[in-house]
Design a protein around this motif. Structure first.
Motif, PDB file in Angstrom:
ATOM      1  N   LEU A   1       3.345  10.667   5.319  1.00  0.00           N
ATOM      2  CA  LEU A   1       4.722  11.014   5.686  1.00  0.00           C
ATOM      3  C   LEU A   1       5.752  10.577   4.655  1.00  0.00           C
ATOM      4  O   LEU A   1       6.952  10.845   4.819  1.00  0.00           O
ATOM      5  N   LEU A   2       5.317   9.917   3.599  1.00  0.00           N
ATOM      6  CA  LEU A   2       6.256   9.355   2.627  1.00  0.00           C
ATOM      7  C   LEU A   2       7.220  10.390   2.058  1.00  0.00           C
ATOM      8  O   LEU A   2       8.408  10.117   1.879  1.00  0.00           O
ATOM      9  N   ASN A   3       6.716  11.583   1.771  1.00  0.00           N
ATOM     10  CA  ASN A   3       7.552  12.612   1.143  1.00  0.00           C
ATOM     11  C   ASN A   3       8.217  13.522   2.176  1.00  0.00           C
ATOM     12  O   ASN A   3       8.687  14.600   1.833  1.00  0.00           O
ATOM     13  N   ASP A   4       8.281  13.064   3.465  1.00  0.00           N
ATOM     14  CA  ASP A   4       8.893  13.833   4.550  1.00  0.00           C
ATOM     15  C   ASP A   4       8.375  15.273   4.535  1.00  0.00           C
ATOM     16  O   ASP A   4       9.144  16.226   4.416  1.00  0.00           O
TER      17      ASP A   4
ATOM     18  N   LYS B   1       3.628   9.482  -5.507  1.00  0.00           N
ATOM     19  CA  LYS B   1       4.204  10.741  -5.038  1.00  0.00           C
ATOM     20  C   LYS B   1       5.608  10.992  -5.581  1.00  0.00           C
ATOM     21  O   LYS B   1       6.206  12.025  -5.265  1.00  0.00           O
ATOM     22  N   GLY B   2       6.118  10.051  -6.336  1.00  0.00           N
ATOM     23  CA  GLY B   2       7.455  10.234  -6.894  1.00  0.00           C
ATOM     24  C   GLY B   2       8.563  10.069  -5.876  1.00  0.00           C
ATOM     25  O   GLY B   2       9.647  10.634  -6.031  1.00  0.00           O
ATOM     26  N   VAL B   3       8.327   9.279  -4.833  1.00  0.00           N
ATOM     27  CA  VAL B   3       9.356   9.017  -3.823  1.00  0.00           C
ATOM     28  C   VAL B   3      10.272   7.921  -4.357  1.00  0.00           C
ATOM     29  O   VAL B   3       9.840   6.785  -4.556  1.00  0.00           O
ATOM     30  N   SER B   4      11.525   8.259  -4.575  1.00  0.00           N
ATOM     31  CA  SER B   4      12.439   7.334  -5.256  1.00  0.00           C
ATOM     32  C   SER B   4      13.210   6.417  -4.314  1.00  0.00           C
ATOM     33  O   SER B   4      13.739   5.393  -4.748  1.00  0.00           O
ATOM     34  N   ASP B   5      13.284   6.763  -3.037  1.00  0.00           N
ATOM     35  CA  ASP B   5      14.050   5.954  -2.087  1.00  0.00           C
ATOM     36  C   ASP B   5      13.310   4.653  -1.796  1.00  0.00           C
ATOM     37  O   ASP B   5      12.233   4.668  -1.187  1.00  0.00           O
ATOM     38  N   PRO B   6      13.840   3.501  -2.196  1.00  0.00           N
ATOM     39  CA  PRO B   6      13.118   2.233  -1.988  1.00  0.00           C
ATOM     40  C   PRO B   6      12.978   1.849  -0.516  1.00  0.00           C
ATOM     41  O   PRO B   6      12.147   1.005  -0.171  1.00  0.00           O
TER      42      PRO B   6
ATOM     43  N   PHE C   1       0.835  -1.212   0.000  1.00  0.00           N
ATOM     44  CA  PHE C   1       0.000   0.000   0.000  1.00  0.00           C
ATOM     45  C   PHE C   1       0.867   1.258   0.000  1.00  0.00           C
ATOM     46  O   PHE C   1       0.665   2.174  -0.808  1.00  0.00           O
ATOM     47  N   VAL C   2       1.829   1.336   0.921  1.00  0.00           N
ATOM     48  CA  VAL C   2       2.669   2.536   0.980  1.00  0.00           C
ATOM     49  C   VAL C   2       3.639   2.587  -0.203  1.00  0.00           C
ATOM     50  O   VAL C   2       4.007   3.674  -0.663  1.00  0.00           O
ATOM     51  N   GLN C   3       4.035   1.433  -0.727  1.00  0.00           N
ATOM     52  CA  GLN C   3       4.870   1.435  -1.938  1.00  0.00           C
ATOM     53  C   GLN C   3       4.102   2.028  -3.115  1.00  0.00           C
ATOM     54  O   GLN C   3       4.669   2.776  -3.929  1.00  0.00           O
ATOM     55  N   TYR C   4       2.824   1.710  -3.194  1.00  0.00           N
ATOM     56  CA  TYR C   4       1.978   2.250  -4.258  1.00  0.00           C
ATOM     57  C   TYR C   4       1.898   3.767  -4.153  1.00  0.00           C
ATOM     58  O   TYR C   4       2.064   4.488  -5.142  1.00  0.00           O
ATOM     59  N   PHE C   5       1.667   4.270  -2.933  1.00  0.00           N
ATOM     60  CA  PHE C   5       1.593   5.717  -2.751  1.00  0.00           C
ATOM     61  C   PHE C   5       2.951   6.378  -2.961  1.00  0.00           C
ATOM     62  O   PHE C   5       3.020   7.520  -3.428  1.00  0.00           O
ATOM     63  N   ALA C   6       4.015   5.675  -2.631  1.00  0.00           N
ATOM     64  CA  ALA C   6       5.348   6.228  -2.887  1.00  0.00           C
ATOM     65  C   ALA C   6       5.559   6.444  -4.375  1.00  0.00           C
ATOM     66  O   ALA C   6       6.118   7.467  -4.806  1.00  0.00           O
ATOM     67  N   ALA C   7       5.094   5.498  -5.185  1.00  0.00           N
ATOM     68  CA  ALA C   7       5.211   5.642  -6.642  1.00  0.00           C
ATOM     69  C   ALA C   7       4.374   6.820  -7.135  1.00  0.00           C
ATOM     70  O   ALA C   7       4.818   7.597  -7.994  1.00  0.00           O
TER      71      ALA C   7
END
Length: 286
Positions: A144-147, A102-107, A94-100
């Motif tokens: 919080l994914l994008n700090d 939001k353009g969060v590149s840190d795996p 779920f959070v990996q999906y939202f990271a994608a």
């Protein structure tokens, strides 16, 4: 950090949701308090750039977010009141999906935010099986994914049991040490232990803004404790604002908000935050 300048929001032809609100916010946890329909959610949606103000400006670090919404979107986390999960995804997926999205590149970031909200031990579990409190924590994780520098949370403890509410309040309080957290609620006890300041809205207007201590200080001398006979209670309650009434063998124990001593034997007491907001002085505009 965040400057809200004479902001108004009108829906349709004449439904005023937010009326000329000015508010300057830096860090910490800010409780946005008001009854349902006070304009809290409309204001938060404008800060989150989900809707545009009818009038006024919202500035983030000096930049107009209406003219340039990306200035805040990259630095913003948002958890709406109604937050759903995808039933077939695990918490980590779920959070990996939202990271994608939001353009969060840190795996490593998805696992990090799950640890921040104490869900790292449930990373492989399907999110659809989570309790209400766990889903809210998962919602904070994605926010919080994008700090972000600003975290906006709408009615965060709605539907949670007491233990989950306490855990969630503690989490938001910790985040507020480093960020600006705006928490919308109509339940004062939800933010009493974590907010550094309160902004009170009524009928679309900002009627007061200050620290929790300042609200309590204004109410001192206006909250009283008294015990009256049961037969005297009804007449007294017509003339004073009763905050709490408890019947027992000796009569009725009361806590009362009143600008002067309300009855014989009443003793001035230290107000709680919730009582402070109900005291007569707080009805004045800031």
């Amino acid at each position: 950090m965040l400057n809200i300048c004479n902001v108004g929001k009108i829906y349709g032809k004449n439904v005023v949701a937010v009326d000329d609100v000015t508010l300057n916010l830096e860090g910490g946890v800010v409780g946005l308090v008001g009854h349902n329909g006070a304009g809290k959610t409309s204001l938060m949606q404008m800060i989150a750039t989900l809707t545009r103000p009818t009038s006024g400006q919202i500035l983030f670090n000096g930049q107009d977010i209406v003219a340039n919404p990306d200035a805040i979107r990259r630095r913003l986390g948002y958890l709406p009141q109604d937050f759903g999960v995808y039933p077939n995804l695990s918490a980590l997926e779920f959070v990996q999906y939202f990271a994608a999205l939001k353009g969060v590149s840190d795996p490593k970031r998805p696992a990090q935010v799950l640890e921040m909200v104490n869900l790292h031990g449930q990373a492989a579990r399907q999110a659809s099986t989570f309790s209400g409190g766990m889903r809210r924590r998962l919602g904070i994780a994605q926010a919080l994914l994008n700090d972000p520098d600003i975290l906006i949370v709408d009615e965060p403890t709605a539907g949670l049991d007491p233990e989950e509410r306490q855990r969630f309040r503690h989490l938001l309080s910790e985040i507020g040490f480093r960020k600006l957290v705006i928490v919308s609620t109509h339940i004062v006890s939800d933010i009493e232990g974590m907010a550094s300041s309160l902004a009170i809205m009524r009928a679309g207007k900002l009627v007061s803004h200050g620290t929790l201590d300042s609200f309590i200080a204004k109410a001192r001398g206006q909250v009283w404790s008294a015990t009256v006979r049961a037969q005297d209670y009804e007449a007294l309650s017509q003339n004073v604002k009763v905050l709490q009434a408890r019947r027992h063998d000796a009569g009725v124990s009361l806590r009362i908000a009143h600008p002067s001593i309300p009855c014989s034997g009443a003793v001035e007491v230290e107000p709680t935050l919730e009582e402070s907001l109900m005291a007569p002085v707080q009805e004045l505009t800031a």
